[in-house]
Design a protein around this motif. Structure first.
Motif, PDB file in Angstrom:
ATOM      1  N   ASP A 125       0.836  -1.194   0.000  1.00 53.84           N
ATOM      2  CA  ASP A 125       0.000   0.000   0.000  1.00 53.84           C
ATOM      3  C   ASP A 125       0.876   1.250   0.000  1.00 53.84           C
ATOM      4  N   PRO A 126       0.437   2.299  -0.702  1.00 51.37           N
ATOM      5  CA  PRO A 126       1.205   3.549  -0.687  1.00 51.37           C
ATOM      6  C   PRO A 126       1.199   4.183   0.692  1.00 51.37           C
ATOM      7  N   ILE A 127       2.271   4.888   1.028  1.00 46.32           N
ATOM      8  CA  ILE A 127       2.391   5.574   2.311  1.00 46.32           C
ATOM      9  C   ILE A 127       2.360   7.075   2.049  1.00 46.32           C
ATOM     10  N   ALA A 128       1.333   7.735   2.543  1.00 51.89           N
ATOM     11  CA  ALA A 128       1.179   9.174   2.353  1.00 51.89           C
ATOM     12  C   ALA A 128       1.930   9.939   3.435  1.00 51.89           C
ATOM     13  N   SER A 129       2.378  11.137   3.086  1.00 48.46           N
ATOM     14  CA  SER A 129       3.023  12.067   4.015  1.00 48.46           C
ATOM     15  C   SER A 129       4.339  11.538   4.572  1.00 48.46           C
ATOM     16  N   ALA A 130       4.972  10.615   3.860  1.00 53.11           N
ATOM     17  CA  ALA A 130       6.318  10.198   4.254  1.00 53.11           C
ATOM     18  C   ALA A 130       7.293  11.330   3.966  1.00 53.11           C
ATOM     19  N   SER A 131       8.288  11.491   4.821  1.00 52.95           N
ATOM     20  CA  SER A 131       9.293  12.545   4.648  1.00 52.95           C
ATOM     21  C   SER A 131      10.448  12.026   3.808  1.00 52.95           C
ATOM     22  N   ILE A 132      10.832  12.820   2.798  1.00 54.77           N
ATOM     23  CA  ILE A 132      11.985  12.498   1.967  1.00 54.77           C
ATOM     24  C   ILE A 132      12.977  13.640   2.139  1.00 54.77           C
ATOM     25  N   ALA A 133      14.100  13.398   2.798  1.00 49.70           N
ATOM     26  CA  ALA A 133      15.052  14.449   3.159  1.00 49.70           C
ATOM     27  C   ALA A 133      16.415  14.152   2.561  1.00 49.70           C
ATOM     28  N   VAL A 134      17.023  15.181   1.960  1.00 46.22           N
ATOM     29  CA  VAL A 134      18.375  15.068   1.427  1.00 46.22           C
ATOM     30  C   VAL A 134      19.352  15.310   2.576  1.00 46.22           C
ATOM     31  N   ASN A 135      20.168  14.333   2.879  1.00 41.65           N
ATOM     32  CA  ASN A 135      21.103  14.442   3.998  1.00 41.65           C
ATOM     33  C   ASN A 135      22.138  15.542   3.757  1.00 41.65           C
ATOM     34  N   ARG A 136      22.598  16.133   4.852  1.00 39.32           N
ATOM     35  CA  ARG A 136      23.576  17.222   4.836  1.00 39.32           C
ATOM     36  C   ARG A 136      23.051  18.441   4.077  1.00 39.32           C
ATOM     37  N   SER A 137      21.743  18.624   4.083  1.00 39.14           N
ATOM     38  CA  SER A 137      21.132  19.804   3.468  1.00 39.14           C
ATOM     39  C   SER A 137      19.809  20.064   4.173  1.00 39.14           C
ATOM     40  N   ASN A 138      19.143  21.142   3.780  1.00 37.57           N
ATOM     41  CA  ASN A 138      17.832  21.452   4.336  1.00 37.57           C
ATOM     42  C   ASN A 138      16.718  21.136   3.339  1.00 37.57           C
ATOM     43  N   ILE A 139      17.022  20.350   2.312  1.00 36.74           N
ATOM     44  CA  ILE A 139      16.072  20.065   1.245  1.00 36.74           C
ATOM     45  C   ILE A 139      15.195  18.871   1.636  1.00 36.74           C
ATOM     46  N   THR A 140      13.887  19.066   1.606  1.00 36.83           N
ATOM     47  CA  THR A 140      12.950  18.003   1.943  1.00 36.83           C
ATOM     48  C   THR A 140      11.710  18.110   1.070  1.00 36.83           C
ATOM     49  N   THR A 141      10.954  17.040   1.032  1.00 40.37           N
ATOM     50  CA  THR A 141       9.619  17.054   0.461  1.00 40.37           C
ATOM     51  C   THR A 141       8.851  15.928   1.140  1.00 40.37           C
ATOM     52  N   ILE A 142       7.589  15.717   0.741  1.00 38.65           N
ATOM     53  CA  ILE A 142       6.790  14.637   1.302  1.00 38.65           C
ATOM     54  C   ILE A 142       6.072  13.900   0.184  1.00 38.65           C
ATOM     55  N   SER A 143       5.629  12.687   0.474  1.00 40.57           N
ATOM     56  CA  SER A 143       4.857  11.920  -0.499  1.00 40.57           C
ATOM     57  C   SER A 143       3.396  12.341  -0.446  1.00 40.57           C
ATOM     58  N   ASN A 144       2.713  12.211  -1.599  1.00 38.37           N
ATOM     59  CA  ASN A 144       1.306  12.596  -1.652  1.00 38.37           C
ATOM     60  C   ASN A 144       0.432  11.438  -1.187  1.00 38.37           C
ATOM     61  N   SER A 145      -0.878  11.551  -1.377  1.00 36.59           N
ATOM     62  CA  SER A 145      -1.804  10.533  -0.875  1.00 36.59           C
ATOM     63  C   SER A 145      -1.636   9.195  -1.585  1.00 36.59           C
ATOM     64  N   ASP A 146      -0.986   9.198  -2.760  1.00 29.26           N
ATOM     65  CA  ASP A 146      -0.699   7.959  -3.478  1.00 29.26           C
ATOM     66  C   ASP A 146       0.717   7.466  -3.220  1.00 29.26           C
ATOM     67  N   GLY A 147       1.418   8.079  -2.254  1.00 29.95           N
ATOM     68  CA  GLY A 147       2.770   7.675  -1.918  1.00 29.95           C
ATOM     69  C   GLY A 147       3.845   8.209  -2.847  1.00 29.95           C
ATOM     70  N   GLU A 148       3.456   8.998  -3.843  1.00 33.91           N
ATOM     71  CA  GLU A 148       4.406   9.479  -4.845  1.00 33.91           C
ATOM     72  C   GLU A 148       5.100  10.755  -4.382  1.00 33.91           C
ATOM     73  N   PHE A 149       6.316  10.960  -4.866  1.00 32.46           N
ATOM     74  CA  PHE A 149       7.034  12.192  -4.574  1.00 32.46           C
ATOM     75  C   PHE A 149       7.903  12.574  -5.753  1.00 32.46           C
ATOM     76  N   SER A 150       8.262  13.841  -5.791  1.00 33.12           N
ATOM     77  CA  SER A 150       9.174  14.379  -6.800  1.00 33.12           C
ATOM     78  C   SER A 150      10.188  15.243  -6.069  1.00 33.12           C
ATOM     79  N   LEU A 151      11.462  14.929  -6.231  1.00 42.98           N
ATOM     80  CA  LEU A 151      12.526  15.614  -5.499  1.00 42.98           C
ATOM     81  C   LEU A 151      13.487  16.256  -6.493  1.00 42.98           C
ATOM     82  N   ARG A 152      13.704  17.553  -6.329  1.00 41.56           N
ATOM     83  CA  ARG A 152      14.599  18.298  -7.201  1.00 41.56           C
ATOM     84  C   ARG A 152      15.820  18.727  -6.393  1.00 41.56           C
ATOM     85  N   VAL A 153      16.987  18.288  -6.840  1.00 44.22           N
ATOM     86  CA  VAL A 153      18.217  18.474  -6.071  1.00 44.22           C
ATOM     87  C   VAL A 153      19.248  19.205  -6.926  1.00 44.22           C
ATOM     88  N   PRO A 154      19.858  20.279  -6.410  1.00 42.04           N
ATOM     89  CA  PRO A 154      20.903  20.983  -7.168  1.00 42.04           C
ATOM     90  C   PRO A 154      22.071  20.051  -7.480  1.00 42.04           C
TER      91      PRO A 154
END
Length: 431
Positions: free
Chosen positions: A56-85
């Protein structure tokens, strides 16, 4: 709590938050800065977070880039999109969620894979010696006393993504999105947070839909004011904790840390009253998450609080108000990271058999932040009013290049798909 004190507190809260406006009213005056797209090069990584056992998809999971302040979360379908320099590569990413074991992965993992499987935590936490608190109220009081020790005491400039959706039953009727700059004052400061719109977009093809008459007042402030540590007067004001009943629930884990779960419920139920759960780190006594509701069984009082205007011949009232706030840790200090308000309303018309039901979802995720002290630059910034109506006051536009360079909450459906569906509905109504 005395009824007069409660009414004063609620009046203060809802004078700025969660107010609905019915009817096409003149736009409020607000100015918004338009700035150029950052030329920094980015790589985009997409994925989905699922339960390893059930898939089952997991909503509102935290996706964090280590050693930075960049984060996002997964949507209600468990999907996420992360943009990293590209300038910070290579890096690892940590995916975490309440009740699951966190997982750290190299960013390159997402170049060939898009699934992140989290394993639920089945450890018998109730038997662990670290859980030695016996009095849930004393634990909450201690948590509030340790705010200076546990949370940021510096002013920070936060970049966030804000989304506001209004649905009539399951159909999108309004969608606004914005990249927001938050000049966040410390939790121990009397200064309110300031908000400016960096970029925004919205759907605008609603003029012939009666559902456009439903509007949310407050915009990003709806999610920002859920910060219980900064705005304790809304729910957990020190000295008022005695107005709640507290009980322990089963403990859990967040980010591999042991967590007390405290149920709370307001004693005075003569007016709409709060109830929910507080998730408190067992070692540092930090509030890391709160999930709570406002009971609105008293429809008449709730309508007066939340409905600013309504058409004659109608009754409008909330039936479910649910809030969630998450905090994130950096170098031993915690900060506001995510706020979500889901509000369900019913509209009853005098001469109609069936009512209309609307769901408003207002959510904001902090995607980056830095310490900030440039007061001169702050004075030059155009800030939005806490009474802003996003569907009226923000000049929407679509800049594909810009939006591709910013971390957003991956939408269940794109804004363009939502608009096209509304157009088709409009055409069908005219046939």
């Amino acid at each position: 709590m005395e009824t007069s004190k409660l009414n004063f507190r609620l009046q203060k809260i809802y004078s700025a938050l969660f107010l609905l406006v019915f009817g096409l009213s003149p736009a409020l005056s607000a100015n918004f800065q338009e700035q150029q797209t950052d030329s920094t090069s980015f790589n985009v990584y997409k994925g989905i977070v699922v339960n390893s056992e059930s898939d089952d998809p997991i909503a509102s999971a935290s996706i964090a880039v280590n050693r930075s302040n960049i984060t996002t979360i997964s949507n209600s379908d468990g999907e996420f999109s992360l943009r990293v320099p590209t300038s910070i590569l290579p890096v690892t990413v940590t995916v975490s969620m309440l009740g699951y074991n966190s997982k750290s992965l190299p960013l390159d993992y997402f170049s060939n894979n898009n699934r992140v499987e989290l394993v639920s935590n089945v450890e018998e936490l109730s038997e662990i010696n670290i859980f030695d608190a016996k009095d849930p109220k004393a634990l909450v009081d201690k948590m509030l006393q340790k705010k200076d020790e546990n949370y940021f005491t510096d002013q920070t400039l936060m970049t966030s993504f804000y989304r506001e959706t209004i649905k009539r039953r399951r159909t999108n009727v309004s969608l606004s999105e914005a990249v927001v700059k938050i000049y966040k004052s410390p939790h121990n400061s009397n200064k309110d947070d300031l908000v400016s719109i960096f970029k925004a977009r919205k759907s605008t093809d609603y003029n012939k839909l009666d559902t456009l008459a439903l509007k949310l007042r407050g915009g990003p402030f709806n999610a920002l004011y859920l910060d219980l540590i900064k705005y304790t007067e809304y729910v957990l004001e020190p000295g008022m904790t005695a107005n709640y009943e507290y009980t322990f629930d089963e403990p859990t884990k967040i980010d591999d840390n042991y967590i007390y779960v405290v149920n709370f419920e307001e004693k005075d139920k003569s007016s709409p009253w709060y109830f929910g759960q507080l998730f408190i780190d067992a070692q540092s006594l930090t509030l890391v998450r709160a999930e709570y509701n406002l009971n609105v069984d008293d429809k008449r009082t709730a309508s007066k609080m939340f409905v600013k205007k309504k058409p004659s011949g109608s009754k409008v009232y909330p039936v479910d108000l649910a809030y969630k706030v998450d905090y994130a840790e950096k170098d031993g200090k915690w900060h506001y990271a995510y706020g979500n308000a889901v509000m369900e309303y019913v509209v009853n018309w005098k001469r109609k058999i069936f009512n209309s039901r609307y769901t408003i979802n207002s959510e904001m995720v902090i995607t980056d932040w830095e310490k900030y002290s440039d007061l001169v630059e702050q004075k030059k910034t155009e800030f939005i009013d806490p009474y802003v109506v996003m569907s009226d006051d923000v000049s929407g536009f679509y800049d594909a290049e810009f939006w591709g360079n910013n971390n957003i909450i991956e939408p269940e459906k794109s804004i363009q798909n939502a608009i096209e569906k509304i157009k088709r509905n409009m055409e069908d109504d005219q046939d």
